[in-house]
Structure formats: C-alpha cells, structure tokens
Write an enzyme that holds these catalytic residues in place. Sequence first.
Site, PDB file in Angstrom:
ATOM      1  N   ARG A 295       0.867  -1.182   0.000  1.00  0.00           N
ATOM      2  CA  ARG A 295       0.000   0.000   0.000  1.00  0.00           C
ATOM      3  C   ARG A 295       0.903   1.231   0.000  1.00  0.00           C
ATOM      4  NH1 ARG A 295      -1.231   2.528   4.557  1.00  0.00           N
ATOM      5  NH2 ARG A 295      -1.244   0.694   5.898  1.00  0.00           N
TER       6      ARG A 295
ATOM      7  N   HIS B  63      -3.205   4.468   4.894  1.00  0.00           N
ATOM      8  CA  HIS B  63      -4.356   3.580   5.043  1.00  0.00           C
ATOM      9  C   HIS B  63      -5.622   4.233   4.495  1.00  0.00           C
ATOM     10  CE1 HIS B  63      -7.084   0.675   6.811  1.00  0.00           C
ATOM     11  NE2 HIS B  63      -7.697   1.636   7.454  1.00  0.00           N
TER      12      HIS B  63
ATOM     13  N   TYR C 235       4.616   4.959  11.162  1.00  0.00           N
ATOM     14  CA  TYR C 235       4.913   3.538  11.336  1.00  0.00           C
ATOM     15  C   TYR C 235       5.714   2.914  10.189  1.00  0.00           C
ATOM     16  CZ  TYR C 235       0.587   3.220   8.548  1.00  0.00           C
ATOM     17  OH  TYR C 235      -0.389   3.379   7.586  1.00  0.00           O
TER      18      TYR C 235
END
Length: 389
Positions: free
Chosen positions: A271, A275, A284
């Site tokens: 990805r 998100h 992260y």
Amino acid sequence: MTVLEQPGSYRPTPPPAWQPRTDPAPLLPDAEPYRLLGTEAADRLDPELLKRLYGHLVRGRRYNTQATALTRQGRLAVYPSSTGQEACEVAAALALEERDWLFPSYRDTLAAVARGLDPVEALTLLRGDWHTGYDPHEHRIAPLCTPLATQLPHAVGLAHAARLKGDDVVALAMVGDGGTSEGDFHEALNFAAVWRAPVVFLVQNNGFAISVPLAKQTAAPSLAHKAVGYGMPGRLVDGNDAPAVHEVLSEAVRRARAGGGPTLVEAVTYRVDAHTNADDATRYRSDAEVEAWRAHDPIALMEREMTRRSLLDDSVVQAERDAAERMAADLRERMHQDPVLDPMELFAHVYAEQTAQLREQQAQLRAELNAAGEFPDAHGGGPQEGRQR
C-alpha cells in the site's frame, strides 16, 4: 503415575491404519511468490491480455489519485486508496465471468470499477450518500464491506447456494492481510473447504493492517500457508505482477467452477498511500521502504515487458493516459454536483416490510423537518419512496 495422569503430557496416538484425509503436499504454496513479468515464461503471455491489463492499470492509477483529491476537496468523507495494489484489483475483476460474483472489501472500489461499475456509484457510499451506491444484483458485486472479513462468509454462502441450485457461478472474495486475523476468515475458509464451495479467496497482503506490520500479526510462513489447515490449496503470487495474479486467479476460478473447491491466494503487494486520507503513515513506516516498493510498481513492470515485446510505444502510452484523464474529468465533474437527497430514504429498503419502530422514527423525522420548514408534507410519501436502483 500414568501418562494420562501427567499434566500436559498426553499425546493421542492414532490407530495403526490412520492416514491423513488429504495429502498436504499439493496444498502447500511455493516458497517464493509466483512471477511472470521479467521471466522467460512471459513470452507466452497473450498480447491482447497484456494490453487490456495495462489499460486498466493506467486508468486505475488515475482513479486512485482523483478519488484521493476528492477527499481533500470535501467531496468524499474518506477514501482508502489502492495505489500500488492496482494489479490485484484489476486481475480480480478480469478473472471473473459476467455471471460470477465479486465480494470486495472497503479498499476494493477499483476492482468494482474494473468489473464495469460506474466510478461515481463505486464512491457513493464513501461520500455518505445512499445505502450501497449501486445495485449488487445488477453488477454481481456485493456491497463494499467496511467491517473486516465479514464479506467472506457471505461469499461462501452465495457460492454454496449457487452450486445447490445448479448455477454455474463462482464467488471471488477479497480481503486484506489484517482481515485474516478475524474469526470470519476462519469460518469462511472452513465452511468453504468442507462444502467444496466454488469460491476463491484473494488476500492482498500489503504489509500493514493500518499500522500493524504483518510480522506482529502472524507467525505463519506466509498467509497462503494457512490454506493447508483448512484442506484447500494455497497459492503465493507477486501481487504487483498483473499477468501472474490474473493467471493464478483464473486457474483458481476454473478449478472452483469445475467442482474442485476453494483456493486461497495470497498476493504480496504494498500500500503506497496511507491507510486512508485520515492516516499518517509516516508514524509507522519509512520513506525508504515506500520508495523501494515504488521501484516494483505494477505499471512500470508492465511497461517494461510490453516495451521489450514491442507492444508499447509513446502513442499507446499517451492514448491510455488520455483515456484515464477523460475518466477522471467525468468523475470529477459528476462528484462536484451536489446530490438531491431525500431524508425519507433513510427508511427505505431497510426491511422488506417496515417495522412499527421504523415507521415511528420516520414519522418523528418528518414532523421535525416539517416544523422546521425544511420538508413540507407535499414532498414526501410512503416509506418505500425514493430512488430505485
């Protein structure tokens, strides 16, 4: 003290004639993800398939960037981008026949569009308008699913029912790596294998369940290895290699249609975007990690192969980009038009027959809107009025 009396030491001994129900070896995935692009096997790929996949990838990338822009302009409440995962999305849609069913997750609007759904209808739910945004029966696309993995048992149920009825139908259910930790995932795979339901499970392993990396979610060698525990084959494929994903899914669909039962396919992808537009992915993961995956971009991989085979030149690239821009312009224009909303549609199509409580709530809302002068009595009608899809 006997063995049975020693806590934690008992191990049941199978009878001498015991044999596994199924030889597990054929069910195990390959050690490395299956690839076609950049290998000698790519020479056998159908040029027309490559062109079709490439066109969908280019339009899919533009669809993702346009939808992301619409969130910044306030036209969408949220958008979970599939940038970087377009090969999985497109291959899933193209591997199905018209009579088959697609069961997408919330990130799979592109798969729905590649299957033929109007891009505006695919995004209607994400702008907070209407119940689903499209007619699932018309398009053979189940409602976009926000709760993780709940669409998987639905796919198994539909596929099993179709087989009982004698319908030649396969269901393809899409889920992310995070969804494989849900109970619905376990239940769906278990029932599908026991019933030998004609269903294909596609796990898009994009590395993160929001901010949780896969290593903190499972200790399995791969997600595809989970298949053997249910008695179905597992396949591991490079999720950025569009022809490879299409081939693996097509084989799984054919196997399911022929009565061979379900298959679990893990597509290893990434990805690239956050998100959703509400997520800060820099908290992260590193920029270097993202850039490393950009070097394995599904569009670039296709362009390299097609150029090598003299299937791509500047005119073809420009033609596909122009088509993508026309799609984006049409999407942008229609999404900037304010929809005409009827508050009474909140109560339509919730139940086949309205409950007393729902009728009471409808009457209360109508009275409040009338009192505020926002909804005159002449405007609304019965509980089932509203748009028909």
